[in-house]
Write a protein that holds these residues in place. Structure first.
Motif, PDB file in Angstrom:
ATOM      1  N   LYS A 117       0.813  -1.214   0.000  1.00 29.94           N
ATOM      2  CA  LYS A 117       0.000   0.000   0.000  1.00 29.94           C
ATOM      3  C   LYS A 117       0.849   1.269   0.000  1.00 29.94           C
ATOM      4  N   SER A 161       5.241  -1.879   7.931  1.00 30.09           N
ATOM      5  CA  SER A 161       4.781  -0.614   7.350  1.00 30.09           C
ATOM      6  C   SER A 161       5.195  -0.493   5.885  1.00 30.09           C
ATOM      7  N   GLY A 213       3.072  -3.643   4.140  1.00 25.18           N
ATOM      8  CA  GLY A 213       1.682  -3.853   4.548  1.00 25.18           C
ATOM      9  C   GLY A 213       0.672  -3.564   3.452  1.00 25.18           C
ATOM     10  N   SER A 247      -2.406  -2.188   4.079  1.00 25.70           N
ATOM     11  CA  SER A 247      -3.386  -1.190   4.505  1.00 25.70           C
ATOM     12  C   SER A 247      -2.666   0.071   4.964  1.00 25.70           C
ATOM     13  N   GLN A 272      -2.702   0.348   8.989  1.00 26.43           N
ATOM     14  CA  GLN A 272      -2.246  -0.831   9.722  1.00 26.43           C
ATOM     15  C   GLN A 272      -1.271  -0.444  10.832  1.00 26.43           C
ATOM     16  N   ALA A 329       1.338  -2.232  13.645  1.00 25.40           N
ATOM     17  CA  ALA A 329       2.008  -3.479  14.013  1.00 25.40           C
ATOM     18  C   ALA A 329       2.646  -3.327  15.377  1.00 25.40           C
TER      19      ALA A 329
END
Length: 200
Positions: free
Chosen positions: A7, A64, A67, A69, A72, A74
């Motif tokens: 993303k 990150s 990912g 999204s 998101q 973590a």
């Protein structure tokens, strides 16, 4: 292949300074929670504290970057502490590294073969039972540090019942200062939500 693209690459095209400021603030808040938690979970897993910090930072950057999204988050999870502790006790750090790499490969393959939908076949009672079992395991594992016990053991205590047995066996070594800090901290966590106005 577009669905497999992280993303981050599509979000950066329309990224603004305002979003950057918000992301920095969000990152600081997550770090304040995640870094101490990663130290605690490293100790619960039977490894040294710095390994928990390295893991949290590395995983944060990797997730990150790769990912799927833009919202998101973590962070370390307590669910694997007991599993990791068992692997470290039986196979050492080398075994843990191999297990981690294998788990990563399995997760990638599950993603490629779209096996995430299989989670809907796991009953809710299994999920809640698993989560409750982890909670009890962590609770029993924290009694030693909460009471400041000095537990002497030839081998690291991995099994939950062994830890509980050791607590009763070495209860006489309770450190009153550690116990006081633990009780006060616990009371703050419980009572704080009932405080009025600004404090709440």
């Amino acid at each position: 292949m577009e669905k497999l693209k992280p993303k981050l690459f599509s979000v950066m095209k329309s990224y603004t300074k305002e979003q950057f400021v918000k992301d920095v603030i969000a990152g600081i808040i997550v770090a304040i929670i995640a870094l101490p938690l990663s130290i605690a979970l490293a100790l619960a897993s039977g490894v040294t504290p710095e390994k928990g910090i390295y893991t949290a930072i590395t995983a944060g950057f990797v997730i990150s970057f790769l990912g799927g999204s833009r919202v998101q988050i973590a962070g370390p999870t307590a669910a694997f502490a007991t599993i990791v502790a068992g692997i470290v006790a039986k196979n050492g750090m080398d075994g843990l590294i191999i297990a981690t790499l294998l788990a990563g490969v399995i997760l990638i393959l599950m993603g490629l073969f779209r096996l995430g939908n299989l989670i809907k076949f796991i009953p809710y009672t299994i999920t809640t039972g698993f989560t409750s079992g982890i909670a009890v395991t962590i609770l029993i594992g924290q009694i030693k540090d909460f009471m400041g016990l000095t537990i002497v053991s030839e081998e690291p205590l991995i099994e939950t019942m062994d830890k509980l047995k050791a607590v009763f066996q070495f209860i006489s070594t309770t450190n009153l200062q550690a116990l006081l800090v633990g009780v006060i901290s616990l009371l703050i966590l419980i009572v704080w939500q009932y405080l009025p106005g600004f404090c709440k």
